[in-house]
Design a protein around this motif. Sequence first.
Motif, mmCIF file in Angstrom:
data_model
loop_
_atom_site.group_PDB
_atom_site.id
_atom_site.type_symbol
_atom_site.label_atom_id
_atom_site.label_comp_id
_atom_site.label_asym_id
_atom_site.label_seq_id
_atom_site.Cartn_x
_atom_site.Cartn_y
_atom_site.Cartn_z
ATOM 1 N N ARG A 117 7.382 80.733 -136.084
ATOM 2 C CA ARG A 117 8.054 81.937 -135.573
ATOM 3 C C ARG A 117 8.517 81.725 -134.135
ATOM 4 N N GLU A 118 7.687 81.083 -133.336
ATOM 5 C CA GLU A 118 8.052 80.807 -131.948
ATOM 6 C C GLU A 118 9.290 79.904 -131.867
ATOM 7 N N THR A 136 2.483 84.913 -128.267
ATOM 8 C CA THR A 136 3.849 85.339 -128.557
ATOM 9 C C THR A 136 4.760 85.109 -127.349
ATOM 10 N N SER A 189 1.563 84.287 -132.341
ATOM 11 C CA SER A 189 2.618 83.995 -133.309
ATOM 12 C C SER A 189 2.405 82.588 -133.836
ATOM 13 N N LYS A 194 -1.145 78.628 -134.111
ATOM 14 C CA LYS A 194 -0.829 79.839 -133.346
ATOM 15 C C LYS A 194 -0.869 79.612 -131.842
#
Length: 137
Positions: free
Chosen positions: A7-8, A44, A3, A41
């Motif tokens: 987003r995290e 996730t 992710s 990145k």
Amino acid sequence: MLSTLQRELEVVDSFFHLMQVRFGDRIQLERSLEPGCLDKKVPTLALQLLVENAIKHNVATDQAPVRICITATARGVEVANTITRPPQGVRSGQVGLRNLRERYQHLSRYQPEVLQQPDRFQVRLPYITAIRKEAYV
């Protein structure tokens, strides 16, 4: 699998909001983000796992709140927290950290760095710029 840091951080914000309903000001979250890091990145739910661990493995009080700081630089992201006395009956099998290490091993050649001092616990996560070929098998 991966992710963006943006987003995290959104996931962490949602999770932290729920935890603040329960703990109020006894838990605190700070962020320090260098420009250009939000598209980097990481695995996730890596940040959420570390924030959850900080809350789970410490006792948050009005006099000694658990302070969690997320710092993102060009090299990686760090989640650090103050250490208060551990909750009674909560033992650490380090399942979350082991899971995180295994995910990094599967995805890249880099590993998280865990540092513990008497009053501070921190985990440094390198960004993942390319996924190992073996991860696709």
